[in-house]
Motif scaffolding. Structure first.
Motif, mmCIF file in Angstrom:
data_model
loop_
_atom_site.group_PDB
_atom_site.id
_atom_site.type_symbol
_atom_site.label_atom_id
_atom_site.label_comp_id
_atom_site.label_asym_id
_atom_site.label_seq_id
_atom_site.Cartn_x
_atom_site.Cartn_y
_atom_site.Cartn_z
ATOM 1 N N GLU A 1 0.841 -1.189 0.000
ATOM 2 C CA GLU A 1 0.000 0.000 0.000
ATOM 3 C C GLU A 1 0.880 1.245 0.000
ATOM 4 O O GLU A 1 1.880 1.306 0.716
ATOM 5 C CB GLU A 1 -0.888 -0.005 1.237
ATOM 6 C CG GLU A 1 -1.986 -1.053 1.217
ATOM 7 C CD GLU A 1 -3.013 -0.781 0.129
ATOM 8 O OE1 GLU A 1 -3.301 0.399 -0.141
ATOM 9 O OE2 GLU A 1 -3.511 -1.752 -0.460
ATOM 10 N N PRO A 2 0.567 2.273 -0.784
ATOM 11 C CA PRO A 2 1.354 3.503 -0.766
ATOM 12 C C PRO A 2 1.251 4.184 0.591
ATOM 13 O O PRO A 2 0.211 4.136 1.245
ATOM 14 C CB PRO A 2 0.717 4.347 -1.870
ATOM 15 C CG PRO A 2 -0.664 3.804 -2.009
ATOM 16 C CD PRO A 2 -0.556 2.336 -1.724
ATOM 17 N N ILE A 3 2.343 4.794 1.038
ATOM 18 C CA ILE A 3 2.386 5.484 2.320
ATOM 19 C C ILE A 3 2.274 6.985 2.073
ATOM 20 O O ILE A 3 2.983 7.539 1.241
ATOM 21 C CB ILE A 3 3.708 5.181 3.053
ATOM 22 C CG1 ILE A 3 3.846 3.675 3.324
ATOM 23 C CG2 ILE A 3 3.790 5.966 4.363
ATOM 24 C CD1 ILE A 3 5.211 3.268 3.827
ATOM 25 N N THR A 4 1.383 7.628 2.788
ATOM 26 C CA THR A 4 1.247 9.082 2.694
ATOM 27 C C THR A 4 1.661 9.702 4.018
ATOM 28 O O THR A 4 1.195 9.281 5.079
ATOM 29 C CB THR A 4 -0.197 9.489 2.369
ATOM 30 O OG1 THR A 4 -0.568 8.943 1.097
ATOM 31 C CG2 THR A 4 -0.327 11.006 2.307
ATOM 32 N N LEU A 5 2.553 10.690 3.954
ATOM 33 C CA LEU A 5 3.001 11.398 5.147
ATOM 34 C C LEU A 5 2.623 12.864 5.033
ATOM 35 O O LEU A 5 2.906 13.516 4.033
ATOM 36 C CB LEU A 5 4.522 11.298 5.308
ATOM 37 C CG LEU A 5 5.120 10.028 5.903
ATOM 38 C CD1 LEU A 5 6.630 10.213 6.061
ATOM 39 C CD2 LEU A 5 4.491 9.672 7.228
#
Length: 285
Positions: free
Chosen positions: A46-50
């Protein structure tokens, strides 16, 4: 008759075996397809968003510079800019941000103590030496009796400013006065200097109203001041006030946060800092 029965029996047997084989083949194909799909799903992450809060200069500039590098690591970085030193910590604590990048450990410790927060440092990035600036003076020796000096009104940066003045012989502080020193901790004041305690972000705007202002480098840069050229005097590179990335205890060890600090501590970022800030900002890793 027996001959025809035998032929019929053999034919039925062949058909039964063929049907069984086709069924097994279909089952095998289905299982293979399922395994392939399962493996493909297992390999995809899953892509990580910060979402990271930062002061515009230099913190947001540095973060925007590393967006592509983080994207290659599977992290999508959103930078939220703040012009004060309060909301980045408040919003981090309230989980509106994943991390912030604008402060040093003494400030964070004092903020945690005042608010009852438990925010933590996950790594240092650079030092921003605090400096003394003036619109009217060329050196500290020109300070007249009763001159007005503006300093940050937050506990740690105010104490840091007073220490800088003490290190340059303009005042002395009481024994034991630490990073949280206030004007009440001034022991001697030979020039009878007057102090204005103002929000750090406003200090560049009052330069024409005071004789001297002690300004954090990020706000100095934002006001187009060059710390290495415009500051009358400035902290040395040995300053303990390294700027950090802060997070919460519940996410400090997360994959996204660890990738963020890894990229911020890379040789490429070190070169970016050295090339773009010409000594006004010093890498701390």
């Amino acid at each position: 008759m027996k001959k025809w029965l035998t032929v019929l029996t053999l034919s039925l047997l062949v058909l039964a075996l063929a049907a069984c084989g086709a069924k097994n083949g279909n089952n095998a194909g289905g299982a293979a397809a399922e395994n392939a799909a399962s493996n493909a799903g297992a390999g995809a992450s899953e892509p990580i968003t910060l979402k990271v809060g930062a002061s515009p200069v230099p913190h947001a500039e540095i973060l925007n510079h590393i967006k592509d590098a983080l994207a290659k690591e599977g992290v999508s970085l959103e930078v939220v800019e703040f012009t004060d030193y309060v909301q980045p910590n408040v919003q981090l604590y309230e989980k509106k941000l994943d991390a912030n990048f604008f402060q040093h450990v003494p400030y964070l410790d004092e903020f945690n103590k005042e608010r009852g927060y438990d925010l933590v440092s996950v790594g240092t990035v650079h030092v921003e030496p605090i400096g003394a600036y003036s619109d009217s003076l060329k050196s500290k020796d020109e300070l007249k009796d009763g001159a007005t000096i503006a300093i940050p009104n937050d506990a740690t940066n105010g104490g840091r400013a007073l220490k800088l003045l003490a290190d340059n012989g303009l005042i002395t502080l009481k024994d034991g006065a630490g990073i949280s020193a206030t004007v009440k901790d001034i022991a001697t004041n030979p020039k009878n200097l007057k102090f204005k305690e103002l929000e750090a972000a406003t200090l560049p705007r009052v330069l024409n109203q005071v004789d001297l202002a002690i300004i954090n480098t990020n706000y100095a840069l934002d006001a187009k001041l060059n710390p290495t050229k415009d500051a009358l005097f400035i902290e040395g590179k040995e300053s303990p006030y390294a700027n950090i990335v802060a997070a919460r205890p519940d996410n400090k060890d997360s994959e996204g946060i660890q990738k963020l600090i890894k990229v911020l501590n890379s040789d490429e970022v070190k070169k970016f800092i050295e090339d773009n800030y010409a000594g006004a900002i010093v890498p701390a890793f």
